[in-house]
Every structure is written in C-alpha cells, then in structure tokens.
Design an enzyme around this catalytic site. Structure first.
Site, PDB file in Angstrom:
ATOM      1  N   GLU A 220       0.715  -1.094  -0.065  1.00 64.68           N
ATOM      2  CA  GLU A 220       0.066   0.107   0.180  1.00 64.68           C
ATOM      3  C   GLU A 220       0.823   1.355  -0.033  1.00 64.68           C
ATOM      4  O   GLU A 220       0.715   2.309  -0.801  1.00 64.68           O
ATOM      5  CB  GLU A 220      -0.894   0.018   1.258  1.00 64.68           C
ATOM      6  CG  GLU A 220      -1.914  -1.045   1.240  1.00 64.68           C
ATOM      7  CD  GLU A 220      -1.370  -2.240   2.052  1.00 64.68           C
ATOM      8  OE1 GLU A 220      -2.462  -3.112   2.563  1.00 64.68           O
ATOM      9  OE2 GLU A 220      -0.249  -2.571   2.172  1.00 64.68           O
ATOM     10  N   ARG A 276       3.406  -1.193  15.616  1.00 73.07           N
ATOM     11  CA  ARG A 276       1.980  -0.494  16.220  1.00 73.07           C
ATOM     12  C   ARG A 276       2.628  -0.057  17.354  1.00 73.07           C
ATOM     13  O   ARG A 276       2.012   0.726  18.223  1.00 73.07           O
ATOM     14  CB  ARG A 276       1.098  -1.698  16.509  1.00 73.07           C
ATOM     15  CG  ARG A 276       1.909  -2.889  17.162  1.00 73.07           C
ATOM     16  CD  ARG A 276       1.013  -4.014  17.359  1.00 73.07           C
ATOM     17  NE  ARG A 276       1.450  -5.252  17.462  1.00 73.07           N
ATOM     18  CZ  ARG A 276       2.214  -6.086  16.937  1.00 73.07           C
ATOM     19  NH1 ARG A 276       2.572  -5.951  15.662  1.00 73.07           N
ATOM     20  NH2 ARG A 276       2.520  -7.355  17.456  1.00 73.07           N
ATOM     21  N   LYS A 520      -1.399 -11.094   2.456  1.00 75.33           N
ATOM     22  CA  LYS A 520      -0.594 -10.703   1.508  1.00 75.33           C
ATOM     23  C   LYS A 520       0.130 -11.562   0.468  1.00 75.33           C
ATOM     24  O   LYS A 520       0.394 -11.196  -0.759  1.00 75.33           O
ATOM     25  CB  LYS A 520       0.664 -10.044   2.369  1.00 75.33           C
ATOM     26  CG  LYS A 520       0.326  -8.822   3.380  1.00 75.33           C
ATOM     27  CD  LYS A 520       1.779  -8.500   3.848  1.00 75.33           C
ATOM     28  CE  LYS A 520       1.185  -7.485   4.972  1.00 75.33           C
ATOM     29  NZ  LYS A 520       2.530  -6.993   5.921  1.00 75.33           N
TER      30      LYS A 520
END
Length: 555
Positions: A220, A276, A520
């Site tokens: 992305e 994260r 993916k």
C-alpha cells in the site's frame, strides 16, 4: 446475577501448574448473588480502595465485579506467570520477541534506557531525535523550501498500519496544538479514492511527502508513494526536484535512495521498533512537524512517566497491570469476547481504531511461546466510538444486550474548546453511562416510575419488562485534567503495557504478527489473474467467479 455467566465455562489453561487459575474459578462463584451496586453499599471506601493516580491519569476501577480478594488473586496470578521478570527483561533490552529474535525497545525511544549504559541504542536514538529537531526547525523557519522557492505548507504522510494509525490518531487528538501554518495529511489506503481526496487542492510547490515504511516494500505504501511521485511530476515538478519534496522513514535506506530520496533525507528506523509501537520513533516525524518538536517530546515524556510507573509500582497499585488483569478476569472467567473503549472527547475519536491494532495484532494469537496450541481465550475484539455519539447507536447493546462487554470510559475534565455549557453536559453523560451500566433499573423501579406517570396496570404489565436495565456491567473510568501531549502519551503507554501484561499471563508473543502474512501472499497470486485477460484462475470456485466478475467490470 450478571447475565447468565454462572453457566459460562471458564476458559483457562488445562492442567495448569498454577493453582491460582483454579482458585479464581471458585472465587467467581462469590459473585453469583452479589452485584457491583451491592459492593458499594457494603463498603463506603470502595472508590478509594479501587482508584489510583499516575502520570497525569486517574483510574477509577471500582465499578467492576471485584473485591480485595479478587485483586489479590489476579495480581498473584500475574506474579506467578513471571510478570516481574518479563517487565525487567523488556526494560533491560533482552530478546523477548523470540519468533523474530528481537529485543523490544520502544520504551527506549521515550527515555526508558537512559540510565542503562549497556543499551547501545541510546546514541542512535539521540542522533535521530536531533535530526528530527533540525528538520522541524528548517521547515518552521522556511529554510527548507519547495522547488519554486515557496515554503512548505502541506505535508502528506504515506504509511499504513502502525506508520499511519498512531501518528494520525495523535495528530487529531492534539488538534489544539497543531501548527496553523502547516497542514498534515495522512494517506494509507491503496484505494485510489484515498489518494485522490488527499492530494485534492494541494500544490506540488508547497507539498512535502513523508514515505513511512520500515521495509520500504509494503504494498500500500509503495503504490501510494509511486502515485505521489507521478502526481508531483505531472503537476510541474521534475526528477531533480524530488529531493526537496520527498523524505522517508525506513530501515531500508537503499530502497529509499533507489526511489529518488537523498540518503541524508532518510530518517532511520530499527528492527527492534514494532510498527504498532513506532509512533515514538521517526514515524512520529509528522507529529513533530505538525505539533512542534517540544510537544512531540512532551508526548514521549508522558509515556516515559507511565513506563516508570509500570516498572516500579507494586502490582496492586500498577495501572497497566490492573487494567490487564481485569480484562483477563472477564475474558477467561465470564465469557467476555469484546472490550469497548469510549472516549468522551471528540479529538480522541480515532483512539479505538488505534487500540484495535495495538491490542488485536499483539494478542490475537492461538499459539503459545513454545509453539503449543492454546485452548483458552486470548485477545479481545476491541471497538468503540466517541461519546456522546455512541449513546445513540451501540450503547443500547451495552445496557440491555445479552453479551458481557467491559467498557473503558476516557474523560478529560476540562475542554480546550469550551462552548456554553457543552462540556459539563458531555461529562455528565459519561458519568451517567458509567453509573447506568453499573446500577441498572429493576422491574420494581420501572413499575413504580410508570405508575407515577399515570399509566394503567395493563400498560405497565405490557411495557415494564422492556424498560428493565439489568445493570451490573463492569466499566472503568480514566480521567485526565486536559487532553494534552503528556497525558496522551501516558494514556497510549498505559494501553501498550496493558497489552504486554496480558501476553505474559497468556504466554503468547505480543510482538510478532505472522497472521497478516497469508493474505499478503495470496494477494500476490490473485493480482496477476485480475489484470491479465489471458490467465485462467485456478483457485476455489468462489474466488474464480469473483475474479471473472472483476474482469467483466460488472455483476
């Protein structure tokens, strides 16, 4: 009685060598005929006993199905799971992400290892922080200008996952601190609509792109970066001009340079920074630019305060430990599967989305540290929304639904944007929701209320059961004075460390995410089938059919 949880079979380790798991099974029976409201009636000091302050936050966890014995059993369970050793191991820089062979050093990014000379990363961290500070100064002072000589006014952060969710959430949360001369935009979705909407109205002469990708290969981010480069050139920029309008945050410097970014404009990351947990690193560059470097440091400072509290406080007075063990109490003994986070501050509206990744990507595991299958519940489905909006949608489920859903309410006591008496009504609603979940309304109370309204007995008999609110639903209240950089940093670190505590007790690795890889990989095999008309898909019948429909462009 809390729903029908007496019949819920506890989800605990089978044949556990830790007898505390079984002791908690027996202890849960003590709440069969005792409500939270009754616990308040029995103990006038309950709120004091089940509240604590640290790092600019106050946690009131008195509206839970717990007694002092519950707290003792839960904290003893944490001790016997080796939590103290696990905490020290993380702060010492040991390899605690075993599947990837990595230390987990995000606490170092906010000062966690400053007093530990054995941690060699301190110098690297300081160097990057100095580079961030200098870059912010260049943008703010207009020393750094676009190719036409105009100053930078818009910055687009291109990332996904941890490279997007954390910075996006913090930037929105701290909107009162935003630099009025710089607009920060976030581009994450590979959907072309996201790209089109983001660049609409921007000028290539005054726009800077930050490509935030640890590997510089995430699909992305790579595709959006390529689209940004094409847009920049189509709008009048040139290849040599890229250096003035593109910087990167990555551990793959070579790939960034190959893309066209000057090597000295790549802010490094390290393998020990999990996505994260990365907003404290150079991934926080858009925050330093959009909020000011000092506010970014204050954010890190608040997180450091919570880290020190987590490292040094006794478990019975340790905010991350208590939040973690309360969720284990409900997940493993009462059959809860979700956890709601409801901030009563519009600027925190993206917090539940951020916590979804933090919690669910960390603890959504069914394999233990030693590779064994896990047969007990781990990881809650985290969800939520901002108050008071949620009161007109999902709160119905919280109050009268059949599921047990623990709730965290997050409330700043003061508003940066006072409008008439709005904030007092906002806080009033938060406190009311917390009390209503705990107190409820009995059938007798409903009937008495309806009788006082003049309704006849037949109408009362018909409607009264529908108006009963069971109550006895656990919730926590997290307060802060203002939503400011330091208190937000402490709040984020609180949830980070809560997740780690749960992973230790559940015996799972909170710092890998192998489950996201399969999708993916399959996408790489499906994509050629979508774009090559000569290829015949050979998957399952459903996937094959969907591919054919995509090629036709209609259903």
């Amino acid at each position: 009685m809390l729903l029908n949880t007496d019949s819920v079979k506890p989800s605990i380790p089978e044949n556990s060598c830790n007898p505390l798991w079984q002791q908690l099974v027996e202890h849960k029976k003590d709440f069969s005929n005792t409500s939270i409201a009754q616990l308040f009636e029995q103990d006038s000091d309950r709120t004091e006993q089940f509240s604590l302050k640290s790092s600019g936050l106050l946690l009131d966890y008195s509206k839970n199905l717990i007694t002092e014995q519950t707290r003792r059993l839960l904290t003893d369970l944490a001790r016997q799971a080796g939590l103290q050793t696990a905490i020290e191991s993380m702060f010492r820089g040991d390899v605690i992400n075993q599947t990837e062979g990595r230390s987990v050093l995000h606490v170092a990014l906010r000062g966690g290892f400053q007093d530990n000379p054995k941690i060699a990363v301190n110098t690297d961290i300081q160097n990057v922080q100095d580079d961030i500070r200098k870059f912010v100064e260049q943008i703010e002072s207009h020393q750094w200008r676009g190719y036409s000589g105009l100053p930078i006014t818009d910055i687009v952060n291109i990332g996904v996952g941890g490279s997007d969710l954390g910075p996006r959430m913090v930037y929105e949360a701290l909107s009162p601190y935003q630099n009025p001369t710089i607009n920060i935009h976030f581009l994450a979705n590979i959907d072309g609509s996201d790209f089109t909407n983001t660049v609409h109205g921007l000028s290539p002469e005054t726009t800077l792109f930050i490509i935030a990708s640890k590997s510089f290969s995430t699909l992305e981010t790579r595709k959006n970066a390529e689209a940004a480069r094409s847009w920049f050139i189509q709008q009048g920029g040139t290849e040599p001009d890229l250096a003035k309008h593109f910087v990167a945050v990555s551990s793959n410097v070579d790939a960034a340079v190959e893309f066209g970014i000057a090597q000295d404009q790549v802010f490094p990351m390290w393998e020990w920074v999990g996505g994260r947990y990365s907003l404290w690193s150079a991934i926080g560059l858009p925050l330093a630019l959009g909020l000011g470097y000092e506010n970014f440091k204050a954010l890190c400072g608040g997180a450091h305060q919570m880290d020190q509290h987590f490292l040094t406080a006794d478990f019975e007075q340790n905010m991350p430990v208590l939040l973690a063990m309360l969720e284990i109490w409900y997940q493993n003994y009462f059959g809860a599967h979700t956890h709601a986070v409801i901030p009563y501050d519009h600027n925190l509206r993206h917090l539940p989305e951020f916590l979804q990744q933090l919690d669910m990507e960390s603890n959504g595991k069914s394999i233990g540290r030693s590779g064994q299958s896990i047969t007990y519940n781990t990881g809650a489905v985290v969800w939520g929304g901002s108050g008071t909006i949620g009161q007109h949608s999902f709160h119905q489920l919280l109050h009268q639904g059949t599921q047990l859903i623990p709730v965290d309410f997050i409330v700043p006591l003061r508003s940066h944007n006072p409008v008439a008496d709005h904030h007092s009504h906002l806080v009033s609603n938060a406190l009311a929701q917390s009390r209503a979940l705990m107190q409820g309304k009995t059938l007798e109370e409903v009937r008495s209320e309806m009788k006082g309204q003049g309704l006849d007995s037949g109408e009362i008999d018909r409607l009264a059961p529908h108006k009963v609110v069971p109550g006895n639903r656990p919730n926590n209240m997290l307060l802060m004075n203002y939503l400011e950089p330091s208190s937000l940093g402490a709040l984020i670190a609180l949830y980070e460390q809560k997740v780690y505590v749960q992973s230790v007790v559940w015996d799972i690795n909170a710092f890998d995410q192998w489950g996201v890889e399969l999708g993916k990989q399959l996408s790489q095999t499906i994509h050629p089938q979508l774009v090559d008309p000569d290829l015949v898909p050979d998957f399952d019948s459903s996937t094959n059919r969907l591919i054919e429909l995509f090629k036709k462009g209609k259903i």
